[in-house]
Design a protein around this motif. Structure first.
Motif, PDB file in Angstrom:
ATOM      1  N   THR A 220      -1.015  -2.712  -7.359  1.00 47.23           N
ATOM      2  CA  THR A 220      -0.063  -3.784  -7.602  1.00 47.23           C
ATOM      3  C   THR A 220       0.508  -3.680  -9.013  1.00 47.23           C
ATOM      4  O   THR A 220       1.710  -3.903  -9.233  1.00 47.23           O
ATOM      5  CB  THR A 220      -0.743  -5.154  -7.403  1.00 47.23           C
ATOM      6  N   ALA A 235       1.361  -1.655  -1.859  1.00 47.67           N
ATOM      7  CA  ALA A 235       2.025  -2.427  -2.911  1.00 47.67           C
ATOM      8  C   ALA A 235       3.409  -1.899  -3.241  1.00 47.67           C
ATOM      9  O   ALA A 235       4.333  -2.676  -3.520  1.00 47.67           O
ATOM     10  CB  ALA A 235       1.160  -2.438  -4.169  1.00 47.67           C
ATOM     11  N   PRO A 240       6.353  -8.344  -2.611  1.00 47.17           N
ATOM     12  CA  PRO A 240       5.215  -8.938  -3.323  1.00 47.17           C
ATOM     13  C   PRO A 240       4.429  -9.930  -2.468  1.00 47.17           C
ATOM     14  O   PRO A 240       3.194  -9.963  -2.522  1.00 47.17           O
ATOM     15  CB  PRO A 240       5.873  -9.631  -4.522  1.00 47.17           C
ATOM     16  N   ASN A 243       2.366  -7.998   0.043  1.00 54.44           N
ATOM     17  CA  ASN A 243       1.252  -7.338  -0.630  1.00 54.44           C
ATOM     18  C   ASN A 243       0.140  -8.343  -0.930  1.00 54.44           C
ATOM     19  O   ASN A 243      -1.058  -8.039  -0.747  1.00 54.44           O
ATOM     20  CB  ASN A 243       1.737  -6.687  -1.928  1.00 54.44           C
TER      21      ASN A 243
END
Length: 324
Positions: A220, A235, A240, A243
């Protein structure tokens, strides 16, 4: 590397770093990240808890296995550093614009080792790992064929993780990080006992998710660097929000494995309760990373959660042993 990455590297190396070659090779091997090696304690405790006979041949086998494990993983991370330096992703992810990363952890980027030195180290560690795992198979009390095949496949895949066909660049990183942990519990247990046990499978699944659940936080943080070199991770591929949900699902899966084990009898009924401290810390880790946006602190928390999980697994096995 691109011209901009070359300039970034020159900026980073403006102040020369001096340290011994030995220290740099230790950093290259990432020996301070010992979390996979904790499988030894889980396996030893599981053998005591789930078998009635304990052969002295188990000890030299386990020593060879763990020494081989250290060498294989040292080779893997050295190849990973070599590739990350060559394609520029490590310069992007560990450069001067990433102050939370310690540049000495990447000896090639820091300039304390050359690419040729890293490559020689990687191949030497791989050869040592192959020899030690072969010795473990030969001196162990049992050698089930499926275990031998599993170790051969694991060895080959480890060398191809970031080098050769670069599996981690093509969407296989997350499954490999977990599968490696599963193998490092199941294989030595089978070499020691000649069989497999449902409770050991539950423990192996939980153990393997530990390294994955600090790896996904690293991914990330490294989204931009990974995208710049075409390294495919969850990621770097999804939004986002997706993820965050993926990491949450992995965290819930860790809890679910223990819960299903307790409900089905694969693990003692109280096992899910015994793992509750790790479950609560895992929830805090996700909150820190994805609600508060502090990904690197959450990553560091992942190491502590995994180490707590290992301690709880060992204690659970000892309790099974004590209860008879």
């Amino acid at each position: 590397m691109t011209r901009s990455q070359d300039r970034l590297l020159a900026q980073w190396r403006a102040e020369p770093i001096r340290e011994s070659k030995f220290r740099s090779y230790v950093r290259l091997a990432k020996l301070d990240v010992f979390d996979y090696y904790l499988s030894l304690f889980v396996v030893l405790a599981a053998i005591l808890a789930t078998t009635t006979q304990f052969s002295v041949e188990v000890f030299p086998m386990l020593l060879c296995f763990v020494a081989g494990e250290i060498c294989v993983l040292a080779s893997l991370v050295a190849f990973d550093d070599y590739t990350g330096f060559a394609d520029g992703s490590d310069v992007a992810n560990y450069g001067p614009d990433a102050p939370l990363r310690r540049k000495l952890r990447k000896p090639l980027v820091a300039g304390t080792l050359t690419p040729a030195e890293a490559l020689r180290f990687a191949w030497g560690a791989a050869a040592a790992g192959a020899a030690l795992w072969t010795a473990a198979i030969l001196i162990g009390p049992y050698r089930p064929m499926w275990t031998v095949i599993l170790l051969v496949v694991t060895f080959v895949v480890s060398l191809q993780y970031s080098y050769g066909i670069k599996l981690s660049y093509h969407g296989f990183q997350e499954i490999y990080l977990a599968a490696l942990g599963w193998v490092l519990v199941l294989a030595p247990y089978a070499l020691a006992t000649g069989t497999i046990n449902a409770f050991v499978v539950v423990q192996a699944l939980i153990f393997g998710l530990g390294p994955l659940l600090f790896g996904v936080y690293s991914n990330t943080n490294d989204i931009e660097g990974d995208r710049s070199v075409g390294r495919t991770t969850v990621a770097s591929t999804v939004s986002p929000r997706a993820n965050a949900r993926f990491v949450a699902a992995l965290s819930l899966a860790e809890f679910a494995i223990g819960a299903v084990g307790s409900l089905t009898g694969a693990a003692p009924w109280w096992f899910v309760l015994a793992m509750a401290p790790a479950t609560m810390m895992r929830a805090r880790q996700w909150h820190r990373g994805f609600k508060l946006g502090d990904i690197m602190t959450a990553r560091r928390m992942g190491f502590r959660v995994h180490r707590l999980s290992v301690l709880l697994l060992v204690l659970a096995n000892l309790l099974v042993l004590a209860l008879g």
